[in-house]
Scaffold this motif. Sequence first.
Motif, PDB file in Angstrom:
ATOM      1  N   ALA A 110      42.949 -41.501   3.488  1.00 43.61           N
ATOM      2  CA  ALA A 110      44.013 -40.829   2.743  1.00 43.61           C
ATOM      3  C   ALA A 110      44.517 -41.697   1.591  1.00 43.61           C
ATOM      4  O   ALA A 110      44.619 -42.917   1.701  1.00 43.61           O
ATOM      5  N   THR A 111      44.843 -41.037   0.486  1.00 44.74           N
ATOM      6  CA  THR A 111      45.435 -41.728  -0.661  1.00 44.74           C
ATOM      7  C   THR A 111      46.893 -41.328  -0.867  1.00 44.74           C
ATOM      8  O   THR A 111      47.518 -41.754  -1.843  1.00 44.74           O
ATOM      9  N   GLY A 112      47.411 -40.520   0.046  1.00 47.03           N
ATOM     10  CA  GLY A 112      48.797 -40.098  -0.014  1.00 47.03           C
ATOM     11  C   GLY A 112      49.266 -39.711   1.373  1.00 47.03           C
ATOM     12  O   GLY A 112      48.457 -39.574   2.303  1.00 47.03           O
ATOM     13  N   PRO A 113      50.561 -39.509   1.554  1.00 44.87           N
ATOM     14  CA  PRO A 113      51.078 -39.190   2.894  1.00 44.87           C
ATOM     15  C   PRO A 113      50.647 -37.827   3.413  1.00 44.87           C
ATOM     16  O   PRO A 113      50.556 -37.625   4.622  1.00 44.87           O
ATOM     17  N   GLY A 114      50.363 -36.862   2.521  1.00 51.33           N
ATOM     18  CA  GLY A 114      49.995 -35.521   2.961  1.00 51.33           C
ATOM     19  C   GLY A 114      48.782 -35.496   3.875  1.00 51.33           C
ATOM     20  O   GLY A 114      48.834 -34.908   4.966  1.00 51.33           O
ATOM     21  N   PRO A 115      47.650 -36.101   3.475  1.00 45.62           N
ATOM     22  CA  PRO A 115      46.486 -36.117   4.371  1.00 45.62           C
ATOM     23  C   PRO A 115      46.741 -36.846   5.681  1.00 45.62           C
ATOM     24  O   PRO A 115      46.158 -36.483   6.712  1.00 45.62           O
ATOM     25  N   VAL A 116      47.594 -37.864   5.669  1.00 41.23           N
ATOM     26  CA  VAL A 116      47.907 -38.575   6.912  1.00 41.23           C
ATOM     27  C   VAL A 116      48.635 -37.644   7.874  1.00 41.23           C
ATOM     28  O   VAL A 116      48.322 -37.585   9.068  1.00 41.23           O
ATOM     29  N   ILE A 117      49.610 -36.892   7.363  1.00 41.67           N
ATOM     30  CA  ILE A 117      50.346 -35.940   8.204  1.00 41.67           C
ATOM     31  C   ILE A 117      49.400 -34.862   8.721  1.00 41.67           C
ATOM     32  O   ILE A 117      49.438 -34.492   9.908  1.00 41.67           O
ATOM     33  N   ALA A 118      48.519 -34.349   7.841  1.00 40.28           N
ATOM     34  CA  ALA A 118      47.564 -33.325   8.265  1.00 40.28           C
ATOM     35  C   ALA A 118      46.645 -33.864   9.358  1.00 40.28           C
ATOM     36  O   ALA A 118      46.346 -33.166  10.340  1.00 40.28           O
ATOM     37  N   ALA A 119      46.193 -35.112   9.191  1.00 38.53           N
ATOM     38  CA  ALA A 119      45.312 -35.709  10.201  1.00 38.53           C
ATOM     39  C   ALA A 119      46.026 -35.841  11.537  1.00 38.53           C
ATOM     40  O   ALA A 119      45.452 -35.541  12.594  1.00 38.53           O
ATOM     41  N   ARG A 120      47.275 -36.263  11.511  1.00 33.93           N
ATOM     42  CA  ARG A 120      48.025 -36.417  12.765  1.00 33.93           C
ATOM     43  C   ARG A 120      48.239 -35.068  13.455  1.00 33.93           C
ATOM     44  O   ARG A 120      48.136 -34.970  14.677  1.00 33.93           O
ATOM     45  N   CYS A 121      48.519 -34.024  12.681  1.00 34.47           N
ATOM     46  CA  CYS A 121      48.707 -32.700  13.278  1.00 34.47           C
ATOM     47  C   CYS A 121      47.406 -32.183  13.882  1.00 34.47           C
ATOM     48  O   CYS A 121      47.396 -31.628  14.987  1.00 34.47           O
ATOM     49  N   LEU A 122      46.296 -32.373  13.168  1.00 35.36           N
ATOM     50  CA  LEU A 122      45.009 -31.928  13.694  1.00 35.36           C
ATOM     51  C   LEU A 122      44.592 -32.743  14.914  1.00 35.36           C
ATOM     52  O   LEU A 122      43.965 -32.212  15.841  1.00 35.36           O
ATOM     53  N   MET A 123      44.937 -34.024  14.935  1.00 36.75           N
ATOM     54  CA  MET A 123      44.671 -34.831  16.128  1.00 36.75           C
ATOM     55  C   MET A 123      45.496 -34.315  17.303  1.00 36.75           C
ATOM     56  O   MET A 123      45.030 -34.307  18.451  1.00 36.75           O
TER      57      MET A 123
END
Length: 545
Positions: free
Chosen positions: A101-114
């Motif tokens: 991730a290069t921003g917080p958005g993909p990190v949040i999306a990854a955590r939700c999908l996990m």
Amino acid sequence: MTTDRAEPRVRVPRWVAAGAVLVGLFLLSMDATLLNVAVPELQRDLDPTMAEVQWVIDGFPLVLATAVLPCGAVADRFGRRRCFVTGVLLCGATSAIGATATGPGPVIAARCLMGAGAAVVLPATLSVLTTLYREREARRRAYLAWTVVVGAGGLAGPVVGGALVEAYSWRAGFWINLPVAALAAAAVWACVPESRAAGAPRVDAVGCLLSAGGLLALVWAVIESPSRGWLSTPVLCAYALAALLLAAFWRQQGRAAAPLLDRGVRDDTGVRCAVAAGAVMCLAVFGTLFLISLYLQGLLGCTPWEAGVRTLPMTAGMLPGAGAALLLLRRAPLSAVPAAGLALVAAGLLLLGRVGPDTGYALVAAVQVLCGAGAGLVATVVNEMILGAVGEHRSGVGSALHDASREVGSALGIAALGSLTTTAFERHLTDAAGGAAPAPGEQGAAGTLHALTHLAELPPGVRAVVEDSFTHALSVTAHVTAALVALTAAATWWALRAPAAPTRSPAVREAQEIQEAQEVQEVQEVQEVREVREVREVREVRESQ
């Protein structure tokens, strides 16, 4: 026919198949807390807002609690092994999104999908163990292993996360999932036989939507209450919506042709007590662990990794507690077992109430051992009470019911105990300062964290006041929580002291009767094998003569 159906696979020892399942379970449990200690470095790297940081942490449990009950029903119908492998691979694949991730958005999306992957995996784990181990004592030992692995994974998260952050970066907390997920998925696919409820009806879509919506609103409200305010309009609306949807779910279950929770489960006193005991135990233990982490880092000056290591006595206490559950289930009345576990947790909280600015680590370690022992005892017996009531054919739903109550209790514990501690801290701090708080910073939980993390920058006199105020607040919270746990223990004992015969649905009765017939057949087969061996031995003796 509604009993479990298992497809033949290459035969391996049961402990190998169970070990493969437990590796995946440990990974998912660790993922829930792995990034908690990586927030400072993540903030420096991606510059997220406070709200984005909160959802990096909370996205995982929010989606997990929301989706776990429907996923349990899906596992029962379409296959536990298939769901396990799918969920683990989903966690591994989405970890790559967070790692790059290069921003917080993909990190949040990854955590939700996990979290979604974890919701698919968790019900399948207990279901697979229930299918692998049909003998009562062996199954209880399997539940014990499940309990210890879940607790150890959650508590190991900050330790492993802290080590990865110090050695590499916060991204390593995502990258580590890829090889472990691939290994666990391959091992389970190769070693674990597929199982599902034969002839299971279609998944109750309406019940799934109502339960998911109600749990989503409830957990969101719990997570947001400390920051937005427990009486703020959005939070109150979310609680009202949760109550409405969950009430509608309960009513719909009574009318559905094939409900997620059949009447025998809904009316079972043991299930209700198990869900309540498990939720309150998680509320107390996880909320207390959060406060202990603040104490270790704020007053004792531990780094995140050092604080994580100092929470390991909780895991050490879980193993003897879970082992004691096996002994008590054989020798003590059922009403005494969950009550005894909750009593141990309450005793640990009362001991925590004696904490002071100069107490040190020994008392905190003793608190963790007591609470861990109580948690291990309660979690083990709760598994048996719920899964015994739903029957093997709906073990996915039973496991999901337990998981949902555990996630809601954990989220509520961190939010409620954190808010209570903050309120008591600010009140005591203001009184000590004569009406003006001596520590600068924001109000609420953020102000408490600001005061604790900047203790070294404060003058000695002010620092002493802040330390005294925090330990006072910790003591108040510990005593209030101990009272709640003790009350739950008493209510559980009272409700179970003279249990009525459980109301079993026809499906559960049929499944149990078939299981008993299978066990009788297995015993007869063992006897026949022994007789054949004896005949062969006699022949060998005669031939040698």
